[in-house]
Write an enzyme that holds these catalytic residues in place. Structure first.
Site, PDB file in Angstrom:
ATOM      1  N   LYS A   1       0.839  -1.206   0.000  1.00 40.63           N
ATOM      2  CA  LYS A   1       0.000   0.000   0.000  1.00 40.63           C
ATOM      3  C   LYS A   1       0.871   1.252   0.000  1.00 40.63           C
ATOM      4  O   LYS A   1       0.638   2.200  -0.761  1.00 40.63           O
ATOM      5  CB  LYS A   1      -0.947  -0.010   1.205  1.00 40.63           C
ATOM      6  CG  LYS A   1      -2.077  -1.030   1.048  1.00 40.63           C
ATOM      7  CD  LYS A   1      -2.865  -1.272   2.336  1.00 40.63           C
ATOM      8  CE  LYS A   1      -3.908  -2.372   2.098  1.00 40.63           C
ATOM      9  NZ  LYS A   1      -4.652  -2.742   3.308  1.00 40.63           N
TER      10      LYS A   1
ATOM     11  N   GLN B   1      -4.345  -1.351   9.674  1.00 38.71           N
ATOM     12  CA  GLN B   1      -4.407  -2.687   9.071  1.00 38.71           C
ATOM     13  C   GLN B   1      -5.026  -3.686  10.059  1.00 38.71           C
ATOM     14  O   GLN B   1      -4.598  -3.766  11.217  1.00 38.71           O
ATOM     15  CB  GLN B   1      -2.989  -3.138   8.663  1.00 38.71           C
ATOM     16  CG  GLN B   1      -2.945  -4.442   7.912  1.00 38.71           C
ATOM     17  CD  GLN B   1      -3.610  -4.384   6.536  1.00 38.71           C
ATOM     18  OE1 GLN B   1      -3.489  -3.396   5.808  1.00 38.71           O
ATOM     19  NE2 GLN B   1      -4.325  -5.434   6.171  1.00 38.71           N
TER      20      GLN B   1
ATOM     21  N   ASP C   1     -10.635   3.441   4.337  1.00 40.59           N
ATOM     22  CA  ASP C   1     -11.097   2.052   4.203  1.00 40.59           C
ATOM     23  C   ASP C   1     -12.627   1.997   4.141  1.00 40.59           C
ATOM     24  O   ASP C   1     -13.194   0.995   3.720  1.00 40.59           O
ATOM     25  CB  ASP C   1     -10.628   1.215   5.411  1.00 40.59           C
ATOM     26  CG  ASP C   1      -9.406   0.353   5.084  1.00 40.59           C
ATOM     27  OD1 ASP C   1      -9.179   0.078   3.888  1.00 40.59           O
ATOM     28  OD2 ASP C   1      -8.697  -0.047   6.026  1.00 40.59           O
TER      29      ASP C   1
END
Ligand code: NAD
Length: 285
Positions: free
Chosen positions: A53, A97, A120
């Site tokens: 990422k 994460q 997200d």
């Protein structure tokens, strides 16, 4: 029939290129889009995901910060970091994460991320906005799936779509996106009776269970579009999806491979969400 391959690597590259142009335009106006990625613990898959990422951000000209902490980090210390990033004007997107170590309440951490930086799309207010048809951020994986269907000109309006897997990060938001686009959607889970009955009626099948090759060609309607979200590491170290690719490709009209399908799209859509957050921050200035 042998299915057309939906190439996630190629589509993701073109989306990343477009993001790079938007990032350059914004940077020229004095705002370099910035993403902060936090990872706690040493889960090997998480380490790979966060590195990918951050690398994708840098390649597209985004400012990125990777904060890696040991599994012993306290919940309060993590919440403090999130609050600091919420207040940092150089950061437009924050990603923590998952999974987090068991002593940390993931829900609380996600709720602490400012909704306007929740790239997200997991914050309850973003889930609610998606649910009510006014999304601010679309969760990256389902968003990537929609882009793949669009790029293949798949007729979604009126289609029967079956999603297998009902997680908050893939299955549930996938329902909302497909339904908003006009599909009639069924969502299946591990308790569903006769999964094949559902999948054999579907024009579009999206599989996200984490169960290697559980959907095979006999469960697919001829001509259906098959999207495999699963990423499973086999004992020999190779990756495979939740779909048995070899048999499914003989029945489907189009199918995503693993690797090289949905995975690269998830990262591309994270960049899209970050650039959108930065553009909104600029517009609000
Ligand atoms: P999860 O474990 O949170 O949820 C799995 C879902 O599948 C649950 O709703 C469960 O009820 C359902 N399920 C499990 N076994 C089933 C069965 N036999 N029949 C029907 N339903 C069943 O998983 P998740 O986080 O949504 O991830 C699913 C898969 O997708 C994993 O392989 C994960 O690695 C992968 N994933 C890939 C990406 C990507 O970018 N490609 C992103 C996120 C997740």
């Amino acid at each position: 029939m042998t299915a057309r391959l939906i190439d996630g690597v190629k589509l993701a590259a073109s989306i990343r290129e477009e993001v790079a142009q938007r990032a350059a335009a914004l940077t020229a106006k004095g705002i370099q889009p910035g993403l902060a990625v936090i990872v706690v613990g040493s889960d090997p898959a998480s380490q790979v995901y966060v590195r990918n990422k951050v690398a994708a951000c840098e390649k597209a000209g985004l400012h990125s910060v990777l904060e890696a902490y040991p599994a012993t980090m306290t919940q309060e210390a993590l919440l403090d970091r999130v609050r600091a990033l919420n207040a940092d004007p150089k950061i437009h997107g924050i990603l923590v994460q998952l999974p987090l170590p068991a002593h940390i309440d993931s829900h609380l951490v996600i709720e602490t991320i400012a909704a306007a930086k929740d790239v997200d799309g997991f914050h309850v207010s973003n889930a609610g906005l998606l649910m009510t048809g006014k999304p601010l951020f679309r969760p990256c994986t389902p968003y990537g799936v929609m882009k793949m269907l669009e790029s293949e000109h798949v007729e979604i309006r009126g289609a029967v779509a079956v999603i297998i897997g009902a997680s908050n990060i893939v299955g549930k938001p996938m329902v909302m996106l497909l339904q908003s686009a006009g599909a009639t959607v069924t969502i299946c889970n591990s308790k569903t009776r006769d999964l094949g009955w559902h999948t054999r009626h579907a024009d579009i099948v999206v599989v996200a269970t984490g169960k290697p090759r559980m959907i095979d060609g006999s469960m697919i309607k001829p001509g259906a579009v098959v999207i495999d979200v699963g990423i499973n590491r086999l004992p020999d170290g190779k990756l495979c999806g939740d779909v048995d690719f070899e048999s499914a490709k003989e029945v489907a009209s189009a199918i995503t491979p693993v690797p090289g399908g949905v995975g690269p799209m998830t990262i591309a859509m994270l960049l899209v969400n970050t650039i959108e957050a930065a553009e909104r921050a600029y517009a609000a200035k």
